[in-house]
Design an enzyme around this catalytic site. Structure first.
Site, PDB file in Angstrom:
ATOM      1  N   ARG A   4     -29.878  -1.973 -19.928  1.00 38.95           N
ATOM      2  CA  ARG A   4     -29.264  -1.125 -18.892  1.00 38.95           C
ATOM      3  C   ARG A   4     -29.323  -1.818 -17.527  1.00 38.95           C
ATOM      4  O   ARG A   4     -28.351  -1.805 -16.765  1.00 38.95           O
ATOM      5  CB  ARG A   4     -29.980   0.228 -18.788  1.00 38.95           C
ATOM      6  CG  ARG A   4     -30.014   1.024 -20.075  1.00 38.95           C
ATOM      7  CD  ARG A   4     -28.828   1.971 -20.223  1.00 38.95           C
ATOM      8  NE  ARG A   4     -28.529   2.214 -21.634  1.00 38.95           N
ATOM      9  CZ  ARG A   4     -29.109   3.103 -22.419  1.00 38.95           C
ATOM     10  NH1 ARG A   4     -30.005   3.913 -21.917  1.00 38.95           N
ATOM     11  NH2 ARG A   4     -28.774   3.225 -23.686  1.00 38.95           N
ATOM     12  N   LYS A  14     -33.271  18.246 -31.227  1.00 39.29           N
ATOM     13  CA  LYS A  14     -32.400  17.442 -30.358  1.00 39.29           C
ATOM     14  C   LYS A  14     -31.335  16.779 -31.225  1.00 39.29           C
ATOM     15  O   LYS A  14     -31.504  15.662 -31.714  1.00 39.29           O
ATOM     16  CB  LYS A  14     -33.243  16.392 -29.621  1.00 39.29           C
ATOM     17  CG  LYS A  14     -32.418  15.410 -28.796  1.00 39.29           C
ATOM     18  CD  LYS A  14     -33.266  14.667 -27.781  1.00 39.29           C
ATOM     19  CE  LYS A  14     -32.459  13.582 -27.093  1.00 39.29           C
ATOM     20  NZ  LYS A  14     -33.088  13.050 -25.899  1.00 39.29           N
ATOM     21  N   SER A  16     -26.775  12.929 -25.392  1.00 40.20           N
ATOM     22  CA  SER A  16     -25.391  12.698 -24.957  1.00 40.20           C
ATOM     23  C   SER A  16     -24.708  11.648 -25.835  1.00 40.20           C
ATOM     24  O   SER A  16     -23.485  11.694 -25.996  1.00 40.20           O
ATOM     25  CB  SER A  16     -25.302  12.349 -23.473  1.00 40.20           C
ATOM     26  OG  SER A  16     -26.017  11.191 -23.145  1.00 40.20           O
ATOM     27  N   GLY A  17     -25.454  10.709 -26.374  1.00 40.57           N
ATOM     28  CA  GLY A  17     -24.963   9.849 -27.448  1.00 40.57           C
ATOM     29  C   GLY A  17     -23.788   8.924 -27.156  1.00 40.57           C
ATOM     30  O   GLY A  17     -23.128   8.491 -28.090  1.00 40.57           O
ATOM     31  N   GLY A  18     -23.500   8.668 -25.874  1.00 40.72           N
ATOM     32  CA  GLY A  18     -22.383   7.777 -25.570  1.00 40.72           C
ATOM     33  C   GLY A  18     -21.189   8.516 -24.965  1.00 40.72           C
ATOM     34  O   GLY A  18     -20.174   7.904 -24.635  1.00 40.72           O
ATOM     35  N   GLU A  49     -35.524  14.769 -33.381  1.00 42.58           N
ATOM     36  CA  GLU A  49     -34.212  14.211 -33.011  1.00 42.58           C
ATOM     37  C   GLU A  49     -33.562  13.453 -34.178  1.00 42.58           C
ATOM     38  O   GLU A  49     -33.791  12.258 -34.357  1.00 42.58           O
ATOM     39  CB  GLU A  49     -34.335  13.268 -31.801  1.00 42.58           C
ATOM     40  CG  GLU A  49     -32.976  12.713 -31.381  1.00 42.58           C
ATOM     41  CD  GLU A  49     -33.017  11.815 -30.142  1.00 42.58           C
ATOM     42  OE1 GLU A  49     -34.104  11.533 -29.625  1.00 42.58           O
ATOM     43  OE2 GLU A  49     -31.942  11.383 -29.706  1.00 42.58           O
ATOM     44  N   ARG A  88     -28.301   8.720 -20.875  1.00 37.60           N
ATOM     45  CA  ARG A  88     -27.199   8.119 -20.120  1.00 37.60           C
ATOM     46  C   ARG A  88     -26.402   9.137 -19.307  1.00 37.60           C
ATOM     47  O   ARG A  88     -26.021   8.864 -18.166  1.00 37.60           O
ATOM     48  CB  ARG A  88     -26.273   7.371 -21.095  1.00 37.60           C
ATOM     49  CG  ARG A  88     -26.846   6.075 -21.563  1.00 37.60           C
ATOM     50  CD  ARG A  88     -26.174   5.587 -22.821  1.00 37.60           C
ATOM     51  NE  ARG A  88     -26.539   6.370 -23.996  1.00 37.60           N
ATOM     52  CZ  ARG A  88     -26.079   6.143 -25.216  1.00 37.60           C
ATOM     53  NH1 ARG A  88     -25.218   5.184 -25.436  1.00 37.60           N
ATOM     54  NH2 ARG A  88     -26.474   6.884 -26.236  1.00 37.60           N
TER      55      ARG A  88
HETATM   56  P1  13P Z   1     -28.524   9.657 -24.580  1.00 32.71           P
HETATM   57  O1  13P Z   1     -28.332  10.986 -23.935  1.00 32.71           O
HETATM   58  O2  13P Z   1     -28.200   8.487 -23.696  1.00 32.71           O
HETATM   59  O3  13P Z   1     -27.875   9.578 -25.930  1.00 32.71           O
HETATM   60  O4  13P Z   1     -30.077   9.492 -24.832  1.00 32.71           O
HETATM   61  C1  13P Z   1     -30.781  10.551 -25.336  1.00 32.71           C
HETATM   62  C2  13P Z   1     -31.914  10.064 -26.131  1.00 32.71           C
HETATM   63  O5  13P Z   1     -33.035  10.401 -25.839  1.00 32.71           O
HETATM   64  C3  13P Z   1     -31.653   9.198 -27.273  1.00 32.71           C
HETATM   65  O6  13P Z   1     -32.803   9.106 -28.059  1.00 32.71           O
END
Ligand code: 13P
Length: 338
Positions: free
Chosen positions: A31, A217, A259-261, A175, A290
């Site tokens: 990042r 999550k 958020s996953g991208g 998650e 992100r």
């Molecule tokens: P993002 O929201 O960037 O996908 O990250 C969340 C997260 O904790 C991934 O493990």
């Protein structure tokens, strides 16, 4: 109300959500490379300290997920990072898995590791101030995947992790992330996510995990990032709510999406729609990495001393997410308050 349920509600209740700032050093380096800032321990701390001392921490961020390096760091004025977070009435959390490795038996898939020695590490994190934890399993979608093996083994690991975390007085975030990568349709994401989540809860129940003291999550139900399918936020939200209503036991207090991208605005708009269409008793909020940090990081990289402007950008994003967690966000509010 049990203590664990109480912690879970403090983290995700009252229109608050989670700031996922638990990027491993490898991910954080990517990042920072992306914005031309050198990835030193000091620079990683400065950026994170900037976010954790923002005004929106008080009303929008119920919990922060930290990485091992950060939970042990102190601010320039000598304050411990968990203390800084608690001062805003936010709860410090910690990522405890040690990453996703190649799954023996299905070498194109991954299994998340970190169970060995976990009990001892959890005791240490509790002493450092953590009251909730995260473990992320990843699944890819294609014709053959996720395989039964990956679904069963990752669910088993997640459940053993969750049982150990509760034994040590903390709330486990479960998650299971079905990745956006690929050209699959939203319906495929729906089917695979349902199967993955259902299996996780079978294992959690087998391991006697108190579901009232957990947070799920998951990913939202989206078409793959290389798919031609166009789908509205309204449809994404309906599919997401239906999937979770059918796969998550009602004892679970809440769901905090990754958020996953998705872009910051997509993740906000979709969460808002989800809350408008939420016909369950689950709290539905954010646990974004992100989608909470991207713009703030970009601004910060221009001048890492310029804390005020970076905080203003982060505050805006966090406020928009908090409105979305209550179904009160709109495109107009997004524009006006920007
Ligand atoms: P993002 O929201 O960037 O996908 O990250 C969340 C997260 O904790 C991934 O493990």
């Amino acid at each position: 109300m049990s203590e664990l349920n109480n912690i879970a509600l403090t983290v995700i209740g009252n229109g608050k959500g989670i700031l996922a700032a638990d990027e491993s050093t490898g991910t954080m380096t990517k990042r920072l490379d992306g914005v031309n800032v050198e990835s030193t321990s000091k620079n990683r701390l400065i950026f994170r300290e900037t976010l954790f001392s923002s005004e929106s921490m008080k009303n929008c961020i119920g919990g922060v997920i930290l990485y091992d390096e950060t939970i042990k760091q102190s601010t320039t004025s000598g304050k411990k990072i968990p203390e800084l977070i608690s001062e805003s009435n936010s709860v410090p959390g910690i990522k405890v898995d040690t990453g996703a490795k190649v799954l023996a038996g299905s070498s194109k898939e991954k299994i998340t590791e970190g169970l060995d020695g976990l009990r001892e590490r959890l005791k240490e994190y509790y002493k450092l101030g953590a009251r909730f934890t995260k473990w992320r399993a990843v699944y890819t979608i294609s014709e053959d995947y996720p395989s039964k093996l990956s679904i069963i083994s990752n669910a088993h690991a997640l459940a053993r992790y969750a049982a150990l975390v509760q034994e040590n007085g903390m709330v486990p975030i479960i998650e299971p992330e079905v990745l956006m990568d690929g050209n699959h349709a939203a319906e495929d994401c729906y089917n695979k996510t349902s199967e993955v989540i259902k299996r996780c809860f079978e294992e959690l129940i087998l391991n006697k995990v108190d579901l009232k003291g957990t947070i799920l999550k998951p990913n939202m139900i989206l078409p793959g990032n290389k798919s031609q399918q166009k789908i509205s936020s309204e449809d994404i939200s309906k599919l997401t709510v239906k999937c979770l209503k059918e796969s998550v036991p009602s004892e679970v207090p809440g769901i905090a999406f990754l958020s996953g991208g998705q872009t910051e605005t997509e993740a906000t708009e979709n969460l808002n729609s989800i809350n408008i269409n939420n016909n369950t008793n689950f709290i539905m909020t954010y646990s974004y990495g992100r989608a909470l940090q991207q713009s703030a990081l970009k601004n910060w990289s221009k001048n890492i001393e310029d804390i005020k402007e970076t905080q203003a950008i982060f505050n805006h994003r966090a406020n928009m997410c908090s409105l979305a967690a209550q179904g009160k966000w709109s495109k107009d509010i997004e524009k006006q308050s920007n």
